[in-house]
Structure formats: structure tokens, C-alpha cells
Design a protein around this motif. Sequence first.
Motif, PDB file in Angstrom:
ATOM      1  N   MET A   1      46.673  -6.511   9.997  1.00 18.79           N
ATOM      2  CA  MET A   1      47.744  -5.516   9.997  1.00 18.79           C
ATOM      3  C   MET A   1      47.376  -4.314   9.146  1.00 18.79           C
ATOM      4  O   MET A   1      47.813  -3.195   9.407  1.00 18.79           O
ATOM      5  CB  MET A   1      49.047  -6.131   9.475  1.00 18.79           C
ATOM      6  N   VAL A   2      46.558  -4.548   8.117  1.00 17.25           N
ATOM      7  CA  VAL A   2      46.085  -3.459   7.260  1.00 17.25           C
ATOM      8  C   VAL A   2      44.875  -2.771   7.893  1.00 17.25           C
ATOM      9  O   VAL A   2      44.814  -1.546   7.963  1.00 17.25           O
ATOM     10  CB  VAL A   2      45.723  -3.990   5.861  1.00 17.25           C
ATOM     11  N   ALA A   3      43.912  -3.549   8.356  1.00 19.53           N
ATOM     12  CA  ALA A   3      42.664  -2.990   8.877  1.00 19.53           C
ATOM     13  C   ALA A   3      42.843  -2.316  10.228  1.00 19.53           C
ATOM     14  O   ALA A   3      42.199  -1.300  10.517  1.00 19.53           O
ATOM     15  CB  ALA A   3      41.607  -4.085   8.977  1.00 19.53           C
ATOM     16  N   VAL A   4      43.690  -2.890  11.077  1.00 18.42           N
ATOM     17  CA  VAL A   4      43.891  -2.379  12.437  1.00 18.42           C
ATOM     18  C   VAL A   4      45.394  -2.287  12.689  1.00 18.42           C
ATOM     19  O   VAL A   4      45.969  -3.064  13.456  1.00 18.42           O
ATOM     20  CB  VAL A   4      43.217  -3.304  13.481  1.00 18.42           C
ATOM     21  N   PRO A   5      46.069  -1.355  12.021  1.00 20.45           N
ATOM     22  CA  PRO A   5      47.532  -1.310  12.125  1.00 20.45           C
ATOM     23  C   PRO A   5      48.042  -1.030  13.527  1.00 20.45           C
ATOM     24  O   PRO A   5      49.159  -1.432  13.869  1.00 20.45           O
ATOM     25  CB  PRO A   5      47.919  -0.189  11.152  1.00 20.45           C
ATOM     26  N   GLY A   6      47.232  -0.376  14.362  1.00 20.69           N
ATOM     27  CA  GLY A   6      47.638  -0.122  15.732  1.00 20.69           C
ATOM     28  C   GLY A   6      47.439  -1.292  16.660  1.00 20.69           C
ATOM     29  O   GLY A   6      47.812  -1.221  17.837  1.00 20.69           O
ATOM     30  N   ALA A   7      46.867  -2.401  16.146  1.00 19.95           N
ATOM     31  CA  ALA A   7      46.638  -3.622  16.942  1.00 19.95           C
ATOM     32  C   ALA A   7      45.925  -3.293  18.254  1.00 19.95           C
ATOM     33  O   ALA A   7      46.216  -3.873  19.296  1.00 19.95           O
ATOM     34  CB  ALA A   7      47.964  -4.338  17.208  1.00 19.95           C
ATOM     35  N   ASP A   8      44.969  -2.361  18.200  1.00 23.18           N
ATOM     36  CA  ASP A   8      44.322  -1.876  19.420  1.00 23.18           C
ATOM     37  C   ASP A   8      42.878  -2.353  19.572  1.00 23.18           C
ATOM     38  O   ASP A   8      42.119  -1.790  20.358  1.00 23.18           O
ATOM     39  CB  ASP A   8      44.384  -0.347  19.470  1.00 23.18           C
ATOM     40  N   ILE A   9      42.492  -3.374  18.823  1.00 18.70           N
ATOM     41  CA  ILE A   9      41.182  -3.998  18.998  1.00 18.70           C
ATOM     42  C   ILE A   9      41.411  -5.458  19.366  1.00 18.70           C
ATOM     43  O   ILE A   9      42.050  -6.189  18.614  1.00 18.70           O
ATOM     44  CB  ILE A   9      40.329  -3.902  17.715  1.00 18.70           C
TER      45      ILE A   9
END
Length: 265
Positions: free
Chosen positions: A127-135
Amino acid sequence: MTMPSLFIPHGGGPCFFMNPGAEPDPMWRPMRDYLAGLIASLPEKPRAVLLISGHWEEEDATLHFGNGQPLLYDYHGFPPHTYQLQWAAPGAPDVAARAAELLGQSGFATGIERTRGWDHGVFIPMMVAVPGADIPLVQMSLQTALDPAEHVAMGRALSALRDEGVLIIGSGMSFHNLRERGPQVVPASTVWDAALTDAVTDSDPKRRAARAIDWEALANARYAHPREEHLLPLMVALGAGGEDLAHLDWRGEVLGWAVSAYRFG
């Protein structure tokens, strides 16, 4: 472009999200800031993440072919809103299948999971590293036998994924003794952290792997890890790093614990 492999700290419970709309406790901010910069630090955006969390164990290495929903809130005693957190990245069944193939070629039996929710060793740092959840993300379990040599070998088997645009992440904590917290822990945890860092950043890849596998011989090892499930994701990341250089990627202090992250490649 070849991806590195990483070992990252995932914090404690939902530590970065305790205060909705506000900054986390100052103790957790440096770790949060490190995780927030992970993707930007890579040579390019990965096409997928393969993540091994210290919170999932199976007899055989098990690959998640689903999307990890609903999330598994496997922490206790935190504010109600932390049981409503969401991180809905897509799964990557093609990467899961490729990982199973690579493990099979190296003699590892593998399992398949489709319905288990991603645990907080996945969704809290992501949630911190990829907040857009797009990976897209695939979670892989540890083996319940907790054999460090087997986990290094699993990482070696998976290393080809790095050349296929997949970022391999071990998610755990380099120090994880929940009974020991506070300033009195700092001296012992600092000695352990220095010994661990010296071992896993050894410039000789064979010696590095051997020293990591023999982690119990390091100073204060069982004090740092009464049970090693939060350390073994590091073994997978190290194995996946192959002969590439190893680096201390970040170091901080939380709860009196010296905590480090490592990068291979």
C-alpha cells in the motif's frame, strides 16, 4: 531490463495506517519513506511482483494464482479502520505458472492457492510502495520446514524471473522478537544487525549464501529471531540475487530494533 531482488521490512501490523489521513508515528516514518521510494529506485517499472511474506507457510512452496481478495487482516488489537484497509492489485497467474515451472525444473514440489487473502506482509508494505495498486502481484509461501538452504535454493530457481521484468521481494523483518522492545534492546539488536549485514552483503556470492544459511552462528541470532519465519524471505531474495552485488538498502530503528533492508543486483 533485469530487476533486482529485495528484502524489505513490512513493519508491525498496520503501522503506517494507524491515523487515517495523518502521518504515521514518527518512529515509522523513515521505513514508510523507504518503501514509498522503492518503485522509483528500480531501473524500470516491473511488470509484476513476486512477493514472499513471513506470514504464509505451507509444506511445499505454494503459488497464489488469484488476486488475494478479500485481504487477510492477520493482526490483532488495532483500531477498527485498519480492518477496512484495501489494496486491490490484480493477480498475475501467468507469473505464478512460470514460477511453478522454474521451481519444478529445480526439483521443488509446488502447490496452488487461489482463495487465500493476501496477508499484511503483502498489503501493508505494498500500500505504501504501490499505492495505485497498478502492478500485478503473486504471493508465494515459505516452506513450513523453515530450512534456510532450501529457501536460498528456491530463490536461485526463481532468479530467471528477474530478466522477465518481475521484481522478487522478500517481506519480513530483519529483527523480529516481539517479546523484546524498548531502548534496552538496542545494543543487542545493533550487534545482530551488523553481523547479518556483513554476512548478506559479502562480496563473494558463494560465501554470502553459506553465511546466510548458517545465520544461527551470527551474534545474537536467536535473540533476534526466536522463530525464523520473518528472516527466511531474505534467503529467497538472496538466492534470487545470484552472483550480483548485494547492498544494504536501508537501515533504521523501530521499537528498539535495528532493522535493515537489502538489495541484490
